[in-house]
Scaffold this motif. Structure first.
Motif, PDB file in Angstrom:
ATOM      1  N   ASP A 102     -22.132 -37.482 -10.190  1.00  0.00           N
ATOM      2  CA  ASP A 102     -21.758 -38.533 -10.926  1.00  0.00           C
ATOM      3  C   ASP A 102     -21.751 -38.963 -12.887  1.00  0.00           C
ATOM      4  N   VAL A 103     -22.903 -37.973 -12.739  1.00  0.00           N
ATOM      5  CA  VAL A 103     -22.572 -38.399 -14.509  1.00  0.00           C
ATOM      6  C   VAL A 103     -22.305 -36.940 -15.209  1.00  0.00           C
ATOM      7  N   GLY A 104     -22.118 -35.701 -14.407  1.00  0.00           N
ATOM      8  CA  GLY A 104     -21.915 -34.622 -15.044  1.00  0.00           C
ATOM      9  C   GLY A 104     -20.059 -34.549 -15.198  1.00  0.00           C
ATOM     10  N   PRO A 105     -19.570 -35.032 -14.580  1.00  0.00           N
ATOM     11  CA  PRO A 105     -18.074 -35.777 -14.177  1.00  0.00           C
ATOM     12  C   PRO A 105     -17.870 -36.835 -14.899  1.00  0.00           C
ATOM     13  N   ALA A 106     -18.412 -37.882 -14.851  1.00  0.00           N
ATOM     14  CA  ALA A 106     -18.435 -38.646 -15.830  1.00  0.00           C
ATOM     15  C   ALA A 106     -17.543 -38.578 -17.429  1.00  0.00           C
ATOM     16  N   ASN A 107     -19.527 -37.404 -17.444  1.00  0.00           N
ATOM     17  CA  ASN A 107     -19.462 -37.250 -20.190  1.00  0.00           C
ATOM     18  C   ASN A 107     -18.247 -36.908 -19.272  1.00  0.00           C
ATOM     19  N   ARG A 108     -18.170 -35.562 -18.482  1.00  0.00           N
ATOM     20  CA  ARG A 108     -16.828 -34.804 -18.699  1.00  0.00           C
ATOM     21  C   ARG A 108     -15.146 -35.345 -19.208  1.00  0.00           C
ATOM     22  N   THR A 109     -15.175 -36.227 -18.311  1.00  0.00           N
ATOM     23  CA  THR A 109     -13.766 -37.004 -17.997  1.00  0.00           C
ATOM     24  C   THR A 109     -13.751 -37.661 -20.004  1.00  0.00           C
ATOM     25  N   VAL A 110     -15.142 -38.475 -20.492  1.00  0.00           N
ATOM     26  CA  VAL A 110     -15.252 -39.160 -20.821  1.00  0.00           C
ATOM     27  C   VAL A 110     -14.698 -38.280 -22.210  1.00  0.00           C
ATOM     28  N   LEU A 111     -15.411 -36.982 -22.444  1.00  0.00           N
ATOM     29  CA  LEU A 111     -14.268 -36.330 -23.450  1.00  0.00           C
ATOM     30  C   LEU A 111     -13.965 -35.371 -23.740  1.00  0.00           C
ATOM     31  N   PHE A 112     -13.005 -35.004 -22.295  1.00  0.00           N
ATOM     32  CA  PHE A 112     -11.217 -34.419 -21.659  1.00  0.00           C
ATOM     33  C   PHE A 112     -10.751 -35.601 -22.866  1.00  0.00           C
ATOM     34  N   GLU A 158      -7.664 -44.959 -15.284  1.00  0.00           N
ATOM     35  CA  GLU A 158      -7.984 -45.625 -14.375  1.00  0.00           C
ATOM     36  C   GLU A 158      -9.345 -44.867 -14.314  1.00  0.00           C
ATOM     37  N   ASN A 159      -9.817 -43.729 -14.473  1.00  0.00           N
ATOM     38  CA  ASN A 159     -11.019 -42.801 -14.070  1.00  0.00           C
ATOM     39  C   ASN A 159     -11.591 -42.313 -15.534  1.00  0.00           C
ATOM     40  N   ILE A 160     -11.133 -42.229 -17.080  1.00  0.00           N
ATOM     41  CA  ILE A 160     -12.026 -43.004 -18.324  1.00  0.00           C
ATOM     42  C   ILE A 160     -12.128 -43.982 -18.132  1.00  0.00           C
ATOM     43  N   SER A 161     -12.241 -45.561 -18.142  1.00  0.00           N
ATOM     44  CA  SER A 161     -12.543 -46.070 -17.869  1.00  0.00           C
ATOM     45  C   SER A 161     -14.200 -46.169 -16.612  1.00  0.00           C
ATOM     46  N   ALA A 168     -22.545 -45.075 -19.154  1.00  0.00           N
ATOM     47  CA  ALA A 168     -23.519 -45.964 -20.132  1.00  0.00           C
ATOM     48  C   ALA A 168     -24.063 -46.722 -19.198  1.00  0.00           C
ATOM     49  N   GLU A 169     -24.290 -46.333 -18.217  1.00  0.00           N
ATOM     50  CA  GLU A 169     -25.215 -47.063 -17.389  1.00  0.00           C
ATOM     51  C   GLU A 169     -26.443 -46.117 -17.003  1.00  0.00           C
ATOM     52  N   ALA A 170     -25.483 -44.628 -16.488  1.00  0.00           N
ATOM     53  CA  ALA A 170     -26.910 -43.289 -17.233  1.00  0.00           C
ATOM     54  C   ALA A 170     -27.641 -42.878 -17.536  1.00  0.00           C
ATOM     55  N   LEU A 171     -27.290 -43.123 -18.662  1.00  0.00           N
ATOM     56  CA  LEU A 171     -27.820 -43.474 -20.746  1.00  0.00           C
ATOM     57  C   LEU A 171     -29.115 -44.478 -20.620  1.00  0.00           C
ATOM     58  N   ASP A 172     -28.827 -45.466 -20.027  1.00  0.00           N
ATOM     59  CA  ASP A 172     -29.671 -46.551 -19.912  1.00  0.00           C
ATOM     60  C   ASP A 172     -31.107 -46.216 -19.072  1.00  0.00           C
ATOM     61  N   ARG A 173     -30.073 -45.565 -17.622  1.00  0.00           N
ATOM     62  CA  ARG A 173     -31.303 -45.392 -16.531  1.00  0.00           C
ATOM     63  C   ARG A 173     -32.057 -44.352 -17.682  1.00  0.00           C
ATOM     64  N   ALA A 226     -19.493 -40.767 -31.977  1.00  0.00           N
ATOM     65  CA  ALA A 226     -20.208 -41.645 -32.767  1.00  0.00           C
ATOM     66  C   ALA A 226     -20.581 -42.588 -31.684  1.00  0.00           C
ATOM     67  N   GLU A 227     -20.061 -42.864 -31.174  1.00  0.00           N
ATOM     68  CA  GLU A 227     -20.135 -43.935 -29.563  1.00  0.00           C
ATOM     69  C   GLU A 227     -21.595 -43.712 -29.239  1.00  0.00           C
ATOM     70  N   TYR A 228     -22.522 -42.459 -29.360  1.00  0.00           N
ATOM     71  CA  TYR A 228     -22.888 -42.545 -28.273  1.00  0.00           C
ATOM     72  C   TYR A 228     -24.116 -41.828 -29.002  1.00  0.00           C
ATOM     73  N   LYS A 229     -24.397 -41.289 -30.018  1.00  0.00           N
ATOM     74  CA  LYS A 229     -25.325 -40.966 -31.206  1.00  0.00           C
ATOM     75  C   LYS A 229     -26.290 -41.560 -31.260  1.00  0.00           C
ATOM     76  N   ASP A 230     -26.872 -43.095 -31.265  1.00  0.00           N
ATOM     77  CA  ASP A 230     -27.469 -43.805 -31.240  1.00  0.00           C
ATOM     78  C   ASP A 230     -28.437 -44.001 -30.358  1.00  0.00           C
ATOM     79  N   HIS A 231     -27.937 -43.376 -30.118  1.00  0.00           N
ATOM     80  CA  HIS A 231     -28.801 -44.239 -27.947  1.00  0.00           C
ATOM     81  C   HIS A 231     -30.189 -43.138 -27.296  1.00  0.00           C
ATOM     82  N   PRO A 232     -31.165 -43.878 -27.777  1.00  0.00           N
ATOM     83  CA  PRO A 232     -32.560 -43.272 -27.434  1.00  0.00           C
ATOM     84  C   PRO A 232     -31.904 -41.656 -25.831  1.00  0.00           C
TER      85      PRO A 232
END
Length: 247
Positions: A102-112, A158-161, A168-173, A226-232
């Motif tokens: 789930d997470v790896g493919p999602a991060n790749r899509t966001v970046l690509f 659709e898949n980018i969204s 976002a959910e994985a970062l928080d988890r 920049a969207e994610y740089k301040d996340h713990p």
């Protein structure tokens, strides 16, 4: 050349999972790098499937980062990436499976989604060790590979969204799970931490030479980071690279 060979993309979070495990186990190995798109016939001939990483372990072919790590644990039990406790081990492997699927493919899509139109920059990332002529040829032919890259990485509205939501959910988890001990399972570095840190690396931009991006970074990619740089969790990823990833 070593008799242990990693067939890889140079800048890829799934490939860095395998590189990290090999380095963690102190395995002397050779890396052979491929260009996304043109790699498919060669990797499919080698392994029967089209994706990297693929490990040639003294003639035995192992495809996929999770299977590579599993093989390394069998061959070189120490230092261990799998917890000794059976319940902890199962938990760590379940987390790795979630991260991989789930997470790896999602991060790749966001970046690509931000990077796929930056042909020159993608060339500088994935062909950085190639001779100048090969880099030039890949840059010229990149438009032909672009469609395959977009399709293979789910770069559509659709898949980018959907991928942004998963990210976002994985970062928080992960931030919640690592708050007490600094690690995902127990109080030691395991395969779960390696997988999480490696697969979030594209959004954390760690300074390790295997994953540090070429400079200058295009503005479209800077905006995503920049969207994610301040996340713990991004800070946690960089700590994992600093503490547990050999240069």
């Amino acid at each position: 050349m070593s008799d242990i060979i990693l067939h890889q993309f140079e800048f890829s979070h799934f490939n860095d999972k395998a590189r990290w495990a090999l380095d963690f186990k102190d395995v002397d190995h050779t890396r052979i790098s491929y260009l996304p798109g043109p790699h498919m016939p060669q990797i499919k001939k080698l392994s029967g499937q089209p994706q990297t990483p693929v490990l040639d372990w003294r003639g035995d072919i192992v495809a996929g980062s999770a299977d590579i790590i599993d093989r390394l644990e069998e061959e070189i039990p120490e230092p261990a990436l799998y917890p000794a406790d059976e319940n902890d081990r199962q938990r760590a492997l379940e987390l790795q499976n979630w991260l991989d699927s789930d997470v790896g493919p999602a991060n790749r899509t966001v970046l690509f989604s931000a990077m796929v139109d930056e042909g020159g920059y993608m060339t500088s990332m994935f062909a950085r060790s190639k001779p100048a002529l090969a880099r030039f040829a890949y840059r010229i032919t990149f438009p032909l590979a672009k469609g395959l890259i977009k399709k293979g990485n789910g770069v559509n509205p659709e898949n980018i969204s959907r991928s942004r939501g998963i990210t976002a959910e994985a970062l928080d988890r992960i931030a919640e799970m690592t708050r007490d001990t600094g690690y995902l399972v127990g109080d030691k570095f395991t395969v779960a931490d390696l997988a999480a840190a490696a697969l979030f690396a594209p959004l954390a931009n760690p300074k390790h030479p295997d994953m540090a991006r070429p400079e200058p970074i295009p503005e479209s990619v800077v905006d995503v980071l920049a969207e994610y740089k301040d996340h713990p969790t991004v800070a946690w990823v960089n700590r994992m690279y600093e503490k547990h990833r050999r240069a």
